[in-house]
Design a protein around this motif. Structure first.
Motif, PDB file in Angstrom:
ATOM      1  N   ARG A   9      43.724  30.887  56.053  1.00 32.79           N
ATOM      2  CA  ARG A   9      44.315  30.488  57.342  1.00 32.79           C
ATOM      3  C   ARG A   9      43.818  29.115  57.777  1.00 32.79           C
ATOM      4  NH1 ARG A   9      43.478  35.374  61.297  1.00 32.79           N
ATOM      5  NH2 ARG A   9      44.690  34.029  62.662  1.00 32.79           N
ATOM      6  N   VAL A  37      43.358  28.879  65.178  1.00 33.04           N
ATOM      7  CA  VAL A  37      43.265  30.069  64.320  1.00 33.04           C
ATOM      8  C   VAL A  37      42.422  31.165  64.955  1.00 33.04           C
ATOM      9  CG1 VAL A  37      42.358  30.917  62.101  1.00 33.04           C
ATOM     10  CG2 VAL A  37      43.718  28.807  62.180  1.00 33.04           C
ATOM     11  N   GLN A  40      45.199  26.364  55.266  1.00 34.78           N
ATOM     12  CA  GLN A  40      46.615  26.067  55.491  1.00 34.78           C
ATOM     13  C   GLN A  40      46.817  25.279  56.783  1.00 34.78           C
ATOM     14  OE1 GLN A  40      48.769  26.471  53.152  1.00 34.78           O
ATOM     15  NE2 GLN A  40      50.349  25.502  54.377  1.00 34.78           N
TER      16      GLN A  40
END
Length: 144
Positions: free
Chosen positions: A130, A74, A133
């Motif tokens: 983010r 990420v 998930q």
């Protein structure tokens, strides 16, 4: 911490919940200097890794490594710091900290003397969905 003081990681979540199962949880720490800083916290109050049996140790470390992987994916940090200290809070937990060359302490540890101001490239609120998930994708749906 004496036996009369409550354990902050037993009393609370230790951050914003990202993922959990029956044995541990991953939380996002609200730290403006270190967005993406997560903790992986063992649910049961134990002090040391060797208080866990081999299966429990493997499970905990698989969650630590999954958290590292998600943060790397990420955020694309320059480095990840993993630490299990617990000197102030003797409840087994791992710090998973994304490090960037422009962060306030780089290349020193996050607990060292500040070298520069933080660069607010990432925002806690933006990272939460983010990271959550990505953890769910990697580890599956959280359980309680």
């Amino acid at each position: 911490m004496t036996e009369h003081q409550p354990c902050e990681l037993c009393q609370g979540t230790g951050g914003t919940m990202l993922w959990q199962d029956g044995r541990c949880r991953v939380v996002l720490v609200a730290d403006a200097d270190y967005p993406g800083f997560c903790r992986v916290i063992w649910t049961e109050h134990v002090k040391e890794m060797t208080d866990l049996d081999e299966t429990e140790r493997l499970h905990l470390m698989s969650i630590v490594f999954a958290t590292e992987h998600v943060i790397r994916t990420v955020m694309n940090p320059d480095k990840i710091n993993l630490a299990s200290l617990g000197n102030m809070t003797p409840h087994l937990h791992w710090h998973v900290i994304p490090r960037f060359e422009h962060d306030p302490h780089f290349p020193q540890p996050v607990w060292a003397t500040r070298l520069r101001d933080a660069d607010a490239t990432w925002h806690h609120e933006a990272l939460l969905p983010r990271l959550k998930q990505a953890l769910i994708h990697l580890l599956g749906q959280p359980t309680s």
